[in-house]
Design an enzyme around this catalytic site. Structure first.
Site, PDB file in Angstrom:
ATOM      1  N   GLY A   1       0.495  -1.089  -0.332  1.00 56.99           N
ATOM      2  CA  GLY A   1       0.347  -0.083  -0.051  1.00 56.99           C
ATOM      3  C   GLY A   1       1.242   1.669   0.316  1.00 56.99           C
ATOM      4  N   PHE A   2       1.873   1.232   0.322  1.00 60.76           N
ATOM      5  CA  PHE A   2       3.748   2.164   0.615  1.00 60.76           C
ATOM      6  C   PHE A   2       3.274   2.704  -1.166  1.00 60.76           C
ATOM      7  CE2 PHE A   2       6.175   5.011   1.972  1.00 60.76           C
ATOM      8  CZ  PHE A   2       6.091   6.000   3.358  1.00 60.76           C
ATOM      9  N   GLY A   3       3.485   1.752  -1.923  1.00 62.95           N
ATOM     10  CA  GLY A   3       3.679   1.928  -3.103  1.00 62.95           C
ATOM     11  C   GLY A   3       4.188   0.397  -4.345  1.00 62.95           C
TER      12      GLY A   3
ATOM     13  N   ASP B   1      19.571  -3.117   0.836  1.00 60.81           N
ATOM     14  CA  ASP B   1      18.240  -3.726   1.270  1.00 60.81           C
ATOM     15  C   ASP B   1      19.299  -4.952   0.228  1.00 60.81           C
ATOM     16  OD1 ASP B   1      16.078  -5.467   1.913  1.00 60.81           O
ATOM     17  OD2 ASP B   1      14.955  -4.323   0.434  1.00 60.81           O
TER      18      ASP B   1
ATOM     19  N   LYS C   1       8.337   2.870 -10.600  1.00 60.61           N
ATOM     20  CA  LYS C   1       8.134   2.881  -9.446  1.00 60.61           C
ATOM     21  C   LYS C   1       7.707   3.973  -8.929  1.00 60.61           C
ATOM     22  CE  LYS C   1      12.822   0.186  -8.917  1.00 60.61           C
ATOM     23  NZ  LYS C   1      14.249  -0.218  -8.159  1.00 60.61           N
TER      24      LYS C   1
END
Length: 671
Positions: A47-49, A165, A67
């Site tokens: 939901g954040f992207g 990451d 993105k």
């Protein structure tokens, strides 16, 4: 299809004719910024992207990655700050894209209160996908990986960027040249931390992220190096660091060697102490850890071969250029000599194995891309295809967690079956065509009602992913093969477990029932094939001969022969009476993922009894005459691996699924 750009939309795919999303009623955008046609969701940030696959209509529909960043902030000041940070980070990404192993930034902009980055699309598979496909990482491969990735980290760290990451999913092996590409630098990750520090947002993936980053939110160049070490551990052992983190906390790094199979320790130079390197990468004490990529390279390169050194020199040289290095001859006369030697070596090792005599062509095969049929609809790799017993329906299972049923005659999608939580690796029809079985990475086996598309039941019991499912000829028993080294037999009508077959010491990747249903064949990553008595569960015999892991087995229509395909690039045919390897089929130049016989009745009319189809990572499907060992014809794919092949019951159609554009191809055989 049109894709909804609402990051909270649960079903973003829409028909081209829709003006608003059929799921969430959000207006659909035909071209983002008047240029990018968004096709499908690649990954979801909850939901954040989201990350999307798109086409750039200004560049002849060239693929790109979009993105999306959807900041959940209150007030215009917070949003303005997020936009400023986004633009600063985008400019940094633009500079990083100068490196040949980092995706190029194509654009960044704000639209409809969302922030977007557009980056170069990298055609290839990530390292987790490689691992899932059976690629074995020994110490030599780990050293090669480090030498390819460390110069990239050196490049970004010198520019003040911490990736934060690093994990197998964020490292792609580029198909065009085999080089590793580091992806997902993600403004969204860094902005998330900056905007949401009050709720304790952390960046990274559990297991790969060092303590200082996970607990304190602080990241340094050495933090990326810890993540790189954890990635190497995962590839060496096939064990996710997150599993050990949950069980033992960070103490697992002190005993990581106990999980490494001795088979992965072959052939490393005695002067290279990889254990010491990994120990220093994985230490929780940041002061004792490597502080820079250069320090790691120094411990690895002095004892490496000239070929490995060349890899490092070219990569490091790229970091000093303001544009991508296109011509390795400019690196210097010494590198020129190394390159010539390496080219000669690679060329000699890459030549196909000697084939049999020239292919015969007794039949007409429609393999022209314009004439062959293509089924499109999956959003990721197609791992398995299967024809229904009447040949009218084709089932396909995909990494997009869905199964699709297709009308073979019209080539239209009938319906989509949803229920698996992870990748689907295998599908199989029951003999009466009323039920479909499926299995995959979520360890579950599901049975589906074909006429309604409803899930009948879920079978649970395996401790790892399901690699293969197969119905017995009478339809009463379902066999399942798993990466947990076992095979299970299930009662189809009740869903009860009948028995577990244990004997392989590595993952069981493939199974097949004999035509009479009395025998089950299994192939494993232990390089062995086993035959089992279905009634008693007892092992009958073991076949050994392949030099690498077994990926596929299939009984001939008369039940007298078993075909097996392997990572060693060969197909072997075994006489089940004499227990001998009758013949070895050579012609594929990469691992053989799938084999399937043409049906007996069809083969006798079209070719002969015993014709075999195979699919390989060399992007081809091949048709073989198993009596002579000759290759009859090759079906060439434009790109991508072939993961699965199936033949229709009448023997007139061959279907294949793989990684090329997430499509299924069907070729027609005719007299």
């Amino acid at each position: 299809m049109r894709c909804c750009l609402n990051p909270d939309c649960l079903s973003p795919q829409n028909p081209d004719s829709n003006k608003v999303c059929q799921s969430c009623n959000t207006p659909l955008i035909e071209l983002l910024r008047g240029r990018y046609r968004v096709i499908k969701v690649i990954s979801d940030e909850g939901g954040f992207g989201r990350t999307y696959l798109a086409e750039d209509v200004d560049k002849l529909n060239e693929w790109c990655v979009v993105k999306q960043f959807a900041p959940k902030v209150q007030g215009t000041a917070a949003l303005k700050k997020a936009v400023e940070l986004f633009k600063e980070e985008a400019k940094q990404l633009q500079k990083l894209g100068e490196h040949p192993q980092i995706p190029t930034l194509l654009a960044y902009f704000e639209q409809d209160n969302y922030l977007f980055l557009v980056q170069q699309y990298i055609d290839g598979q990530n390292l987790l996908q490689e691992l899932r496909r059976g690629v074995i990482y020994d110490e030599n491969k780990i050293i090669q990986l480090l030498l390819d990735l460390l110069p990239i980290l050196k490049f970004i760290h010198e520019r003040g960027v911490i990736h934060r990451d690093i994990k197998p999913q964020n490292i792609i092996r580029r198909q065009s040249d085999g080089r590793l590409v580091l992806i997902d630098f993600g403004s969204s990750k860094q902005l998330t931390a900056t905007v949401h520090t009050q709720i304790g947002t952390s960046i990274g993936s559990h297991g790969y992220t060092p303590m200082e980053q996970m607990q304190d939110g602080k990241a340094y160049p050495s933090s990326d190096l810890f993540s790189l070490g954890a990635t190497c551990f995962h590839l060496l052992t096939k064990i996710r660091p997150s599993q050990l983190l949950m069980q033992k906390g960070y103490s697992w790094v002190n005993s990581w060697q106990q999980y490494v199979n001795h088979n992965q320790r072959n052939g490393v130079s005695p002067n290279v102490d990889l254990d010491r390197v990994l120990n220093k990468l994985l230490t929780t004490d940041i002061k004792q850890r490597y502080q820079s990529a250069d320090e790691v390279i120094k411990d690895l390169t002095p004892q490496q071969t000239s070929a490995a050194l060349l890899h490092t020199i070219i990569s490091s040289s790229a970091t000093t250029q303001t544009a991508k290095v296109r011509n390795p001859w400019l690196i210097g006369a010494g590198v020129l000599l190394l390159l010539l030697g390496l080219i000669g070596y690679v060329y000699s090792r890459s030549q196909p194995a000697t084939r049999f005599s020239q292919p015969i062509k007794p039949i007409n095969i429609t393999d022209n891309p314009e004439q062959s049929n293509t089924l499109k609809g999956h959003a990721s790799d197609v791992n398995s295809v299967a024809f229904s017993p009447d040949g009218k329906t084709l089932a396909s299972g995909s990494d997009d967690k869905t199964i699709k049923l297709w009308n073979v005659e019209t080539k239209q999608e009938i319906r989509t079956l949803k229920g698996h939580l992870q990748w689907i690796w295998t599908v199989s029809f029951s003999p009466d065509g009323k039920t479909l079985a499926s299995g995959g990475a979520d360890r579950n086996i599901k049975l589906w009602n074909i006429s309604t598309g409803e899930e009948i039941r879920t079978l649970k019991g395996h401790k790892d992913g399901i690699a293969a499912v197969a119905f017995s000829p009478d339809g009463n028993t379902l066999a399942t093969a798993s990466l947990d080294n076992t095979i299970k037999l299930w009662n189809v009508s009740t869903g009860e477990l009948i028995r577990t077959l244990s004997g392989h010491n590595k993952a069981v990747s493939t199974i097949s029932f004999s035509p009479d249903g009395q025998t089950l064949a299994s192939g494993s990553w232990d390089n062995k094939i086993k035959l089992w008595n279905v009634a008693t569960g007892k092992e009958i015999r073991t076949f050994s001969g392949h030099t690498q892991l077994i990926l596929t087995v299939a009984f001939s229509p008369d039940g007298m022969t078993l075909a097996s395909g392997s990572k060693d690039k060969t197909i072997k045919l075994w006489n089940l009476v004499t227990r001998e390897n009758i013949i070895t089929l050579q012609g594929h130049t990469d691992k053989v993922n799938a084999v399937a016989y043409l049906p007996k009745i069809a083969a006798s009319k079209i070719l002969n009894n015993g014709s075999l189809v195979s699919g390989s990572n060399d992007n081809t499907v091949k048709l073989w005459d198993t009596k002579t060992g000759k290759e009859i014809r090759t079906f060439k794919r434009d790109s991508g691996y072939i993961y699965s092949v199936a033949t229709s019951p009448d023997g007139k159609n061959i279907a294949s699924g793989g990684s090329a554009d997430n499509i299924i191809k069907i070729w027609r055989l005719s007299d």
